[in-house]
Design an enzyme around this catalytic site. Sequence first.
Site, mmCIF file in Angstrom:
data_model
loop_
_atom_site.group_PDB
_atom_site.id
_atom_site.type_symbol
_atom_site.label_atom_id
_atom_site.label_comp_id
_atom_site.label_asym_id
_atom_site.label_seq_id
_atom_site.Cartn_x
_atom_site.Cartn_y
_atom_site.Cartn_z
ATOM 1 N N ASP A 172 -10.593 38.520 12.184
ATOM 2 C CA ASP A 172 -11.965 38.819 11.759
ATOM 3 C C ASP A 172 -12.084 38.353 10.310
ATOM 4 O O ASP A 172 -11.085 38.037 9.664
ATOM 5 C CB ASP A 172 -12.219 40.336 11.844
ATOM 6 C CG ASP A 172 -13.603 40.723 11.349
ATOM 7 O OD1 ASP A 172 -14.583 40.054 11.723
ATOM 8 O OD2 ASP A 172 -13.715 41.691 10.574
ATOM 9 N N SER A 173 -13.310 38.359 9.811
ATOM 10 C CA SER A 173 -13.515 38.009 8.413
ATOM 11 C C SER A 173 -13.022 39.110 7.477
ATOM 12 O O SER A 173 -12.925 38.880 6.275
ATOM 13 C CB SER A 173 -15.002 37.751 8.167
ATOM 14 O OG SER A 173 -15.749 38.857 8.623
ATOM 15 N N CYS A 217 -14.802 39.238 15.860
ATOM 16 C CA CYS A 217 -15.858 39.032 14.866
ATOM 17 C C CYS A 217 -17.075 38.500 15.611
ATOM 18 O O CYS A 217 -16.970 37.462 16.294
ATOM 19 C CB CYS A 217 -15.380 38.013 13.827
ATOM 20 S SG CYS A 217 -16.647 37.543 12.628
ATOM 21 N N CYS A 243 -21.881 43.297 15.483
ATOM 22 C CA CYS A 243 -20.917 42.864 14.468
ATOM 23 C C CYS A 243 -19.790 43.873 14.516
ATOM 24 O O CYS A 243 -20.038 45.082 14.623
ATOM 25 C CB CYS A 243 -21.617 42.893 13.110
ATOM 26 S SG CYS A 243 -20.516 42.832 11.709
ATOM 27 N N THR A 244 -18.556 43.385 14.451
ATOM 28 C CA THR A 244 -17.429 44.307 14.633
ATOM 29 C C THR A 244 -17.244 45.265 13.456
ATOM 30 O O THR A 244 -16.489 46.234 13.573
ATOM 31 C CB THR A 244 -16.124 43.528 14.888
ATOM 32 O OG1 THR A 244 -15.960 42.553 13.849
ATOM 33 C CG2 THR A 244 -16.158 42.839 16.238
ATOM 34 N N HIS A 245 -17.911 45.004 12.337
ATOM 35 C CA HIS A 245 -17.866 45.979 11.237
ATOM 36 C C HIS A 245 -18.718 47.217 11.541
ATOM 37 O O HIS A 245 -18.465 48.287 10.999
ATOM 38 C CB HIS A 245 -18.400 45.369 9.944
ATOM 39 C CG HIS A 245 -17.417 44.522 9.190
ATOM 40 N ND1 HIS A 245 -16.949 43.334 9.661
ATOM 41 C CD2 HIS A 245 -16.833 44.708 7.977
ATOM 42 C CE1 HIS A 245 -16.119 42.800 8.769
ATOM 43 N NE2 HIS A 245 -16.032 43.625 7.740
ATOM 44 N N THR A 249 -19.775 37.197 14.385
ATOM 45 C CA THR A 249 -20.249 35.956 13.771
ATOM 46 C C THR A 249 -19.440 34.756 14.266
ATOM 47 O O THR A 249 -20.006 33.726 14.659
ATOM 48 C CB THR A 249 -20.132 36.082 12.233
ATOM 49 O OG1 THR A 249 -20.897 37.211 11.824
ATOM 50 C CG2 THR A 249 -20.600 34.842 11.530
ATOM 51 N N TYR A 276 -18.605 36.291 6.364
ATOM 52 C CA TYR A 276 -18.889 34.996 6.991
ATOM 53 C C TYR A 276 -20.370 34.913 7.405
ATOM 54 O O TYR A 276 -20.915 33.825 7.552
ATOM 55 C CB TYR A 276 -18.070 34.826 8.283
ATOM 56 C CG TYR A 276 -16.594 34.527 8.133
ATOM 57 C CD1 TYR A 276 -15.939 34.592 6.907
ATOM 58 C CD2 TYR A 276 -15.851 34.186 9.258
ATOM 59 C CE1 TYR A 276 -14.579 34.326 6.822
ATOM 60 C CE2 TYR A 276 -14.499 33.907 9.181
ATOM 61 C CZ TYR A 276 -13.863 33.984 7.966
ATOM 62 O OH TYR A 276 -12.517 33.720 7.878
ATOM 63 N N GLY A 277 -20.954 36.081 7.651
ATOM 64 C CA GLY A 277 -22.242 36.132 8.341
ATOM 65 C C GLY A 277 -23.407 35.523 7.590
ATOM 66 O O GLY A 277 -24.445 35.240 8.178
ATOM 67 N N GLU A 317 -16.973 47.172 3.769
ATOM 68 C CA GLU A 317 -15.757 46.652 3.107
ATOM 69 C C GLU A 317 -15.446 47.443 1.830
ATOM 70 O O GLU A 317 -14.327 47.440 1.353
ATOM 71 C CB GLU A 317 -15.917 45.166 2.767
ATOM 72 C CG GLU A 317 -15.912 44.242 3.994
ATOM 73 C CD GLU A 317 -14.516 43.969 4.565
ATOM 74 O OE1 GLU A 317 -13.536 43.953 3.801
ATOM 75 O OE2 GLU A 317 -14.416 43.779 5.799
HETATM 76 N N1 DGL Z 1 -17.147 41.258 11.397
HETATM 77 C C1 DGL Z 1 -18.164 40.232 11.284
HETATM 78 C C2 DGL Z 1 -18.957 40.140 12.566
HETATM 79 O O1 DGL Z 1 -18.603 40.760 13.543
HETATM 80 C C3 DGL Z 1 -19.099 40.421 10.172
HETATM 81 C C4 DGL Z 1 -18.585 40.285 8.810
HETATM 82 C C5 DGL Z 1 -18.980 39.008 8.147
HETATM 83 O O2 DGL Z 1 -20.176 38.729 7.934
HETATM 84 O O3 DGL Z 1 -18.081 38.288 7.841
HETATM 85 O O4 DGL Z 1 -19.940 39.456 12.618
#
Ligand code: DGL
Length: 271
Positions: free
Chosen positions: A10-11, A73, A186-188, A75, A42-43, A152
Site C-alpha cells: 500500500d502507499s 490500496c 480506500c484501504t486507509h 488507488t 498516492y491518491g 497517517e
Molecule cells: N490506501 C490508499 C487507497 O486505498 C490511499 C492512500 C493514498 O492516497 O496513497 O487508495
Amino acid sequence: MDKRPIGVFDSGLGGLTTVRELCHLLPGEDIVYFGDTGRVPYGSRSAETIVKYARQDVAFLRTFDLKAIVIACGTVSTTSLDILSQENPMPVLGVVVPAAQAAARTTKNGKIGLIGTQATIRSGAYERLIHSANPDAQVLSRACPLFVPLVENGRFRRGDIVIETVVSEYLAPLKEAGVDTLVLGCTHYPLLEGVIAAYMGPDVQLINAGAEGARAVAGMLEQTDALAPNPSGGTYRYFVSDRQEDFSRLASIFLGWDVTEAVGQVDISQY
Ligand code: DGL
C-alpha cells in the site's frame, strides 16, 4: 500447499486493514508488507506516477519468493491492477473488484455511497464494476483527500474533533441522499470505521475494501490449493520507505500487537 509468503503493499498504513483480515482468515500465512510511507499519498497523483510507484513497490516485494501479490490500496487497484497482473508471473489481486461486488450485493434501496481518493473516484472503476453487478444501482461518489493524511498522523479515533469534523463535512451529502451502503473505497478508511459508522448511523452498511480484498485472497488460495501449512501461525515482516518509528507505533495500535522488531526501512528509489 504453498509455503511461500504473500506480498502485500500500500502507499502507507492503509494496507494493514487487509493484513489484519488476512491474519484472521489465514493465520498460517507468512506475510511481507511494504508501505510506501515516504511517498504517501498516492491518491492525489497522476495515473502515470501511481503506476511508476506501484511497479517499484512490486519490484521490491519480488526480492522475496512470493506466491501472490495483494494490492492493498484502492488507488493502485483502480489504476494499475491490469498492468501489474500482466507484468508478473504470480497472481496479483486488488481490493476494488471484491468491494464493488459486495456493495452491489448488500444494498437494499439501490443507493450506494462511495468514498475514496481523488484518483480512485476519477477512475470511475467502482461505478463500472457496481453497475455491471447491479445495473439499477445509483452510485454517489465523493473524494475525501484529507482522510489519508489524518489517518497517517494517527487522527482516526472517535472523539477526535478534527476527524469528526472532516467526516461530517465529507459525508453529509451521502447521508442526506439516503445511501444504505457506503463503500470505504480506500484501504486507509477502515481505520476510520468507528467515526464513520457513528456519523452514518446503524442503517448504513459499511463495505471495507481491505477486508473484502483479503476474503478474495483467501478464496483464491483455497481454490488453488495454495494455503500454507503453518499450524503454529505465520510470520509478518513489514517494510516502509520512511522512518520506521512512526509506522511501528501506529501499526502496533491498529493491529493490536507490537510490530516494532519486525519493521525495516527500504530505499524504494533503488527498485
Ligand atoms: N490506501 C490508499 C487507497 O486505498 C490511499 C492512500 C493514498 O492516497 O496513497 O487508495
